[in-house]
Design a protein around this motif. Sequence first.
Motif, PDB file in Angstrom:
ATOM      1  N   LEU A   1      -9.874   7.379   4.139  1.00 26.41           N
ATOM      2  CA  LEU A   1      -8.649   7.118   3.398  1.00 26.41           C
ATOM      3  C   LEU A   1      -7.534   8.036   3.870  1.00 26.41           C
ATOM      4  O   LEU A   1      -6.386   7.626   4.048  1.00 26.41           O
ATOM      5  CB  LEU A   1      -8.879   7.307   1.896  1.00 26.41           C
ATOM      6  CG  LEU A   1      -9.598   6.157   1.174  1.00 26.41           C
ATOM      7  CD1 LEU A   1      -9.897   6.551  -0.264  1.00 26.41           C
ATOM      8  CD2 LEU A   1      -8.773   4.896   1.208  1.00 26.41           C
TER       9      LEU A   1
ATOM     10  N   LEU B   1      -9.733   4.164  -3.304  1.00 27.44           N
ATOM     11  CA  LEU B   1      -8.412   3.703  -2.909  1.00 27.44           C
ATOM     12  C   LEU B   1      -7.625   3.238  -4.133  1.00 27.44           C
ATOM     13  O   LEU B   1      -6.457   3.580  -4.308  1.00 27.44           O
ATOM     14  CB  LEU B   1      -8.519   2.553  -1.899  1.00 27.44           C
ATOM     15  CG  LEU B   1      -7.194   1.853  -1.558  1.00 27.44           C
ATOM     16  CD1 LEU B   1      -6.226   2.819  -0.884  1.00 27.44           C
ATOM     17  CD2 LEU B   1      -7.444   0.636  -0.681  1.00 27.44           C
TER      18      LEU B   1
ATOM     19  N   SER C   1      -9.674  -5.339   2.141  1.00 31.96           N
ATOM     20  CA  SER C   1     -10.276  -4.219   2.846  1.00 31.96           C
ATOM     21  C   SER C   1      -9.651  -4.112   4.225  1.00 31.96           C
ATOM     22  O   SER C   1     -10.280  -3.654   5.162  1.00 31.96           O
ATOM     23  CB  SER C   1     -11.783  -4.434   2.955  1.00 31.96           C
ATOM     24  OG  SER C   1     -12.049  -5.693   3.511  1.00 31.96           O
TER      25      SER C   1
ATOM     26  N   ARG D   1       0.818  -1.211   0.000  1.00 33.67           N
ATOM     27  CA  ARG D   1       0.000   0.000   0.000  1.00 33.67           C
ATOM     28  C   ARG D   1       0.858   1.269   0.000  1.00 33.67           C
ATOM     29  O   ARG D   1       0.349   2.355  -0.171  1.00 33.67           O
ATOM     30  CB  ARG D   1      -0.910   0.009   1.233  1.00 33.67           C
ATOM     31  CG  ARG D   1      -1.997  -1.058   1.201  1.00 33.67           C
ATOM     32  CD  ARG D   1      -3.175  -0.609   0.343  1.00 33.67           C
ATOM     33  NE  ARG D   1      -4.162  -1.677   0.201  1.00 33.67           N
ATOM     34  CZ  ARG D   1      -5.050  -2.012   1.118  1.00 33.67           C
ATOM     35  NH1 ARG D   1      -5.054  -1.401   2.278  1.00 33.67           N
ATOM     36  NH2 ARG D   1      -5.915  -2.963   0.887  1.00 33.67           N
TER      37      ARG D   1
ATOM     38  N   THR E   1     -12.304   1.325  -6.793  1.00 39.08           N
ATOM     39  CA  THR E   1     -12.632   2.147  -5.630  1.00 39.08           C
ATOM     40  C   THR E   1     -11.757   3.392  -5.631  1.00 39.08           C
ATOM     41  O   THR E   1     -10.810   3.516  -6.412  1.00 39.08           O
ATOM     42  CB  THR E   1     -12.375   1.377  -4.315  1.00 39.08           C
ATOM     43  OG1 THR E   1     -10.956   1.110  -4.210  1.00 39.08           O
ATOM     44  CG2 THR E   1     -13.144   0.066  -4.275  1.00 39.08           C
TER      45      THR E   1
ATOM     46  N   GLN F   1     -12.596   2.050   1.932  1.00 43.40           N
ATOM     47  CA  GLN F   1     -11.904   2.209   0.651  1.00 43.40           C
ATOM     48  C   GLN F   1     -12.567   3.253  -0.245  1.00 43.40           C
ATOM     49  O   GLN F   1     -11.953   3.726  -1.200  1.00 43.40           O
ATOM     50  CB  GLN F   1     -11.847   0.873  -0.096  1.00 43.40           C
ATOM     51  CG  GLN F   1     -10.987  -0.173   0.590  1.00 43.40           C
ATOM     52  CD  GLN F   1     -10.838  -1.408  -0.264  1.00 43.40           C
ATOM     53  OE1 GLN F   1     -10.106  -1.408  -1.237  1.00 43.40           O
ATOM     54  NE2 GLN F   1     -11.537  -2.468   0.091  1.00 43.40           N
TER      55      GLN F   1
END
Length: 318
Positions: A313, A88, A227, A59, A86, A307
């Motif tokens: 976020l 994200l 998630s 990430r 999404t 997300q």
Amino acid sequence: MAGPNALDDGLIDAGDWPADYRAGFACLVGRPNAGKSTLTNALVGQKVAITSGRPQTTRHTVRGVVHREDGQLVLVDTPGLHRPRTLLGQRLNDLVRETLAEVDVIVFCLPADEKVGPGDKFIARELTQQRTPVVAVATKADKVSRERLAEHLLAVSALGEWAEIVPVSAVKDDQIGLLTDLLLARMPFGPPMYPRGELTDEPENVMIAELVREAALEGVHHELPHSLAVLVDEVTERPREEGDQRPPMLDVRVDLYVERDSQKAIIIGKGGARLRDVGTRARHGIEALLGARVYLDLHVRVAKDWQRDPKLLGRLGF
């Protein structure tokens, strides 16, 4: 993209490197679970990026620094470039594109044990729009026969005009040295950007969170989609008694965020057994990272649809 000014900080002496010394940045890209993190760790020679059998585990951009007598290679490991579903996913893709524009060479990872597919073609089209040279790497070469590897290399070649095409096995350390040579040869001449012995510039809290996330993903198959986010709440050192020669004792509090109650139950496990196992495995890595004894306090929280929530976020570091 620039590293810390180690020269100005007095960490590197101006006469310590030869005139033909090279130093620069390489970015590893590929679809999720293409072996980017494992390759980063193999090139550096030590674990700096998390690895998991689950795709999309990275990430954050994780820099690994490869030190050699003739040069320094700074590796940037990115999330897998993919069609976002999404907010994200959009932000992770933006992160990759920003990185591609700032490095000296791009390493395009394509796993040899899987056929070249739509995801690879999507990334190849993105890379053909970049001015940065691209080295295509067939990862996981140890998992297939020579005949299958040859077929894979031909398929990779057909995707675009690559500066080099190299099959490697990070697990068996096969052709890792050759790949390092090829990447260093494309770095600009100049002094090192990071002090000797420094393997990553990733903040400790991010590394701790990644170790916990890796442990939490281990052994999880289809029950838990991606998630899961991990955030380090605090790290505090316990007071030490006078004369105590043992390593310091740290209290590390970490929050694990999921999107649904059913996912929370999966991470915790029956009677909390799975969460205890996650804590045990993560703690060993954290203690090695920090050089201290660690009491790891894990808490699982539900943040519905994080997300897709810009505020959540941002809070979780994306």
